[in-house]
Write an enzyme that holds these catalytic residues in place. Sequence first.
Site, short mmCIF file in Angstrom:
data_model
loop_
_atom_site.label_atom_id
_atom_site.label_comp_id
_atom_site.label_asym_id
_atom_site.label_seq_id
_atom_site.Cartn_x
_atom_site.Cartn_y
_atom_site.Cartn_z
N PRO A 74 0.84 -1.20 0.00
CA PRO A 74 0.00 0.00 0.00
C PRO A 74 0.88 1.25 0.00
CG PRO A 74 -0.06 -1.09 2.15
CD PRO A 74 0.67 -2.00 1.21
N HIS A 75 0.52 2.23 -0.82
CA HIS A 75 1.40 3.40 -0.91
C HIS A 75 0.63 4.66 -1.24
CE1 HIS A 75 1.25 1.55 -4.93
NE2 HIS A 75 1.32 2.78 -5.40
N ALA A 76 1.15 5.78 -0.82
CA ALA A 76 0.55 7.08 -1.12
C ALA A 76 1.53 8.18 -0.83
CB ALA A 76 -0.71 7.28 -0.28
#
Lengths: 118, 165
Positions: free
Chosen positions: B78-80
């Site tokens: 998960p990335h942002a």
Amino acid sequence: MPPLNEQLDALVTLQDIDLMIRESRDPEMAIHEGRLGFARENVQRLEQTRERLASRIDGPLLRTYERMSRRIPRLVVPVEGRVCQGCRMSLPTSSSGRNTPGTSIETCENCGRILYRI
Amino acid sequence: MTSPSLAASRNASSLESLLRPTLFVSELRSKKKASVLDELAAALAAAGLTRSPEIVAELLREREGLGSTGVGKGIAVPHARSTLIAERAVLVARSAKGIDFDATDGKPVHLLFAVVAPPVEPDPIYLKVLADVVRAVRLSRTRQRLLEASDFDTVREILIHAAAE
Ligand SMILES: [Zn+2]
């Protein structure tokens, strides 16, 4: 409209969603993420999220963001220890705490960015 | 000791500088995807990476809404990028039971790497970190060793070696 601090929460999130939308439309990013195995399909979902966030922001504030963010990247920035994280300049001591409902937004005197206090 | 190639040493350094003991969740409490993302954001806040875990969790959820970052073989990344993230970071988290993460192969996720960064554009290092993470866990023996590692130092060593291989 929600109180100003909640509008700023929505605005700072909207700014990050705008970045995600730009990433989603960037062919280079799409190739990179695709190679790594990350799916990126439902971009219209982000548009819906953006609309939902925009509906929680007062018209004039939203229009200010729309207009100024074209000129200034990362228009909304947090303040850490009285330092604007957009230009790293110290804010004058008179600059007070969290925005309260009914007051106008705070901007950095040096770079003009909208200040977000956590 | 053999000297690693230039490319390998560059690979190693990207993760080397980002992996920290405060950015490790040995066993996630949550079982569901949405609450796992909350737990990851809370761990990032506890490590001083953000003061707004709710917004960071929302952004991770929005990214997952585009399509799962569960790349298969028990791995999710998960990335942002966010205005409310202080600096680039990789949070390593494990789940022995596994999490339904809508992964591409439908299998439960056991190893998670939450990659976050400030919204600098363009940010080639952010892209490289994402690639390094995926590359580091491509071998099943690496994934197995990561799940069995008893502490963070071991996890760190395994990842740095695997990224440089
Ligand atoms: Zn400034």
